[in-house]
Design an enzyme around this catalytic site. Structure first.
Site, mmCIF file in Angstrom:
data_model
loop_
_atom_site.group_PDB
_atom_site.id
_atom_site.type_symbol
_atom_site.label_atom_id
_atom_site.label_comp_id
_atom_site.label_asym_id
_atom_site.label_seq_id
_atom_site.Cartn_x
_atom_site.Cartn_y
_atom_site.Cartn_z
ATOM 1 N N HIS A 139 8.270 -0.067 18.731
ATOM 2 C CA HIS A 139 7.258 0.516 17.828
ATOM 3 C C HIS A 139 7.627 1.964 17.458
ATOM 4 O O HIS A 139 6.955 2.914 17.852
ATOM 5 C CB HIS A 139 5.878 0.467 18.514
ATOM 6 C CG HIS A 139 4.728 0.570 17.549
ATOM 7 N ND1 HIS A 139 3.566 -0.132 17.690
ATOM 8 C CD2 HIS A 139 4.549 1.313 16.434
ATOM 9 C CE1 HIS A 139 2.723 0.177 16.722
ATOM 10 N NE2 HIS A 139 3.300 1.051 15.938
ATOM 11 N N ARG A 154 -3.560 -7.568 -1.352
ATOM 12 C CA ARG A 154 -4.955 -7.926 -1.632
ATOM 13 C C ARG A 154 -5.226 -7.854 -3.127
ATOM 14 O O ARG A 154 -5.969 -8.640 -3.685
ATOM 15 C CB ARG A 154 -5.889 -6.948 -0.918
ATOM 16 C CG ARG A 154 -6.294 -7.410 0.448
ATOM 17 C CD ARG A 154 -7.065 -6.329 1.128
ATOM 18 N NE ARG A 154 -6.327 -5.057 1.083
ATOM 19 C CZ ARG A 154 -6.655 -3.971 1.744
ATOM 20 N NH1 ARG A 154 -7.736 -3.973 2.501
ATOM 21 N NH2 ARG A 154 -5.945 -2.872 1.688
ATOM 22 N N ARG A 175 2.020 -4.975 12.236
ATOM 23 C CA ARG A 175 1.522 -5.155 13.595
ATOM 24 C C ARG A 175 1.974 -6.543 14.034
ATOM 25 O O ARG A 175 2.070 -7.465 13.206
ATOM 26 C CB ARG A 175 -0.010 -5.092 13.634
ATOM 27 C CG ARG A 175 -0.609 -3.703 13.529
ATOM 28 C CD ARG A 175 -0.349 -2.867 14.780
ATOM 29 N NE ARG A 175 -1.035 -1.606 14.780
ATOM 30 C CZ ARG A 175 -0.496 -0.440 14.411
ATOM 31 N NH1 ARG A 175 0.757 -0.381 13.991
ATOM 32 N NH2 ARG A 175 -1.187 0.682 14.480
ATOM 33 N N GLU A 228 2.529 -6.102 23.053
ATOM 34 C CA GLU A 228 3.518 -5.031 22.968
ATOM 35 C C GLU A 228 3.450 -4.205 24.251
ATOM 36 O O GLU A 228 2.397 -3.614 24.504
ATOM 37 C CB GLU A 228 3.195 -4.166 21.759
ATOM 38 C CG GLU A 228 4.331 -3.280 21.316
ATOM 39 C CD GLU A 228 4.042 -2.662 19.953
ATOM 40 O OE1 GLU A 228 4.314 -3.310 18.935
ATOM 41 O OE2 GLU A 228 3.497 -1.549 19.947
ATOM 42 N N GLY A 237 0.867 -1.181 0.000
ATOM 43 C CA GLY A 237 0.000 0.000 0.000
ATOM 44 C C GLY A 237 0.899 1.226 0.000
ATOM 45 O O GLY A 237 1.985 1.207 -0.602
ATOM 46 N N ARG A 238 0.470 2.247 0.728
ATOM 47 C CA ARG A 238 1.252 3.494 0.726
ATOM 48 C C ARG A 238 2.646 3.301 1.323
ATOM 49 O O ARG A 238 3.635 3.770 0.774
ATOM 50 C CB ARG A 238 0.498 4.579 1.510
ATOM 51 C CG ARG A 238 -0.628 5.210 0.732
ATOM 52 C CD ARG A 238 -1.289 6.277 1.584
ATOM 53 N NE ARG A 238 -1.858 5.662 2.765
ATOM 54 C CZ ARG A 238 -3.159 5.514 2.982
ATOM 55 N NH1 ARG A 238 -4.018 5.968 2.114
ATOM 56 N NH2 ARG A 238 -3.607 4.926 4.078
ATOM 57 N N ILE A 239 2.724 2.622 2.464
ATOM 58 C CA ILE A 239 4.042 2.452 3.115
ATOM 59 C C ILE A 239 4.890 1.475 2.309
ATOM 60 O O ILE A 239 6.072 1.726 2.052
ATOM 61 C CB ILE A 239 3.860 1.988 4.575
ATOM 62 C CG1 ILE A 239 3.136 3.067 5.385
ATOM 63 C CG2 ILE A 239 5.224 1.657 5.217
ATOM 64 C CD1 ILE A 239 2.690 2.646 6.779
HETATM 65 C C1 DGY Z 1 0.355 3.790 13.098
HETATM 66 O O1 DGY Z 1 0.207 4.909 12.628
HETATM 67 O O2 DGY Z 1 -0.404 2.851 12.834
HETATM 68 C C2 DGY Z 1 1.497 3.573 14.035
HETATM 69 O O3 DGY Z 1 1.808 2.238 14.135
HETATM 70 C C3 DGY Z 1 1.172 4.149 15.375
HETATM 71 O O4 DGY Z 1 -0.042 3.634 15.807
#
Ligand code: DGY
Length: 317
Positions: free
Chosen positions: A283, A175, A235, A264, A153-155
């Site tokens: 995180h 997906r 996640r 976490e 996706g974007r990231i």
């Molecule tokens: C996000 O933007 O989802 C980061 O993991 C912080 O919650």
């Protein structure tokens, strides 16, 4: 008159946030698992979610005046989005502004795990470093290798852009196809099995949903190359930690790097914390001053829009 808002956070919210709210809102802090017993639920108009505590639909129901939920972050797996939809409460998040920072961290972890940065640092500070040894801590070559992105996706797109600067071949599983990444970066769509079995580096940047929970388990780790590196920037729940532990212990993959875990933090006696071939971060994907400022402004915009009865500009549900 000030809007009544509940700020859900088990830690002090980032200092840039509360001043943005304090002129127009009366802030009630919710720090424990449950909101404080004296909360006047009927009066609450907005919910600002800063941490990853679970926000249940049943609780939203107790706030008949709730007009908006604003999340500081893009991932909303800790919010009962179906519950919010059912109740017609808009939920805002912060897409886009954190893509570069999160991709930078993904790539940082990829490089650090491949090149033993953390182990090297510890060693260089310790008493055992008495002479340069050319055969010590040999890592895995990043340049020219194959990167497999799960969740483009974007990231993921930003991760692929960084990979192109390292002459990496990019394959991905998603997906659906990402035509932009294919056309601009030459990324190639493959099945998850092909991705994990052929990539030298596997990066995870998909959202946590019912479909992605536990997506990388014993089977997928078993298909990976013994020289491969796994990076989880998504996640913790997308990855089976027991299976990862086994794979790392038996050296069935070269290394892993986790920006996120489930739970976490991991319990302090969790065996993963004792492994040398894994890097674990608290995180930090989007944790730069600039990005966190942008997230603060965006999430406050969402909150204020909902409170003032306007369309929430960045709405996920
Ligand atoms: C996000 O933007 O989802 C980061 O993991 C912080 O919650």
């Amino acid at each position: 008159m000030a809007y009544q808002i509940l700020v859900q956070s088990d830690v002090d919210p980032y200092e840039a946030i509360l001043p943005l709210l304090s002129d127009s809102c009366q802030i009630h802090m919710w720090r424990e698992e449950e909101p404080p017993a004296d909360t006047d639920f009927a009066a609450i108009e907005g919910l600002y979610v800063y941490s990853h505590m679970w926000l249940d639909g049943a609780l939203m129901e107790r706030m008949p005046g709730l007009r908006v939920i604003s999340n500081f972050g893009v991932g909303c797996d800790h919010i009962d989005l179906d519950g919010a939809k059912r109740l017609g409460i808009p939920v805002g998040n912060t897409p886009g502004v954190l893509d570069a920072a999160t991709a930078d961290m993904t790539f940082t972890l990829l490089m650090a795990a491949a090149r033993n940065v953390v182990r090297g640092d510890h060693f260089a500070r310790g008493p055992e470093f008495i002479e340069y040894d050319p055969s010590f801590l040999l890592g895995q070559e990043v340049a020219g290798s194959t990167l497999g992105i799960v969740g483009l996706g974007r990231i993921g797109y930003q991760v692929a852009r960084r990979a192109s600067g390292f002459d990496m071949e990019v394959i991905y599983h998603n997906r659906g196809p990402n035509r932009r990444a294919e056309e601009e970066l030459g990324a190639r769509y493959v099945s998850l099995d092909e991705l994990v079995s052929t990539a030298d580096f596997v990066t995870l940047t998909m959202p946590l949903t019912d479909e992605t929970r536990g997506m990388i388990g014993r089977r997928e780790l078993g298909l990976m190359k013994p020289t491969a590196v796994l990076v989880n920037a998504a996640r913790g729940g997308v990855l089976d930690h027991e299976a990862l532990l086994e794979a790392l212990r038996e050296r069935r993959i070269y290394a892993a790097a986790l920006d996120v875990t489930e739970p976490e933090p991991l319990p302090r006696d969790h065996p993963l914390l004792a492994m040398e071939n894994v890097i674990i971060m608290p995180h930090l994907g989007s944790a730069t001053v600039q990005t966190r400022d942008a997230m603060a402004r965006m999430s406050v915009k969402n909150l204020m829009a909902g409170l003032e009865g306007r369309e929430v500009p960045y709405r996920i549900a």
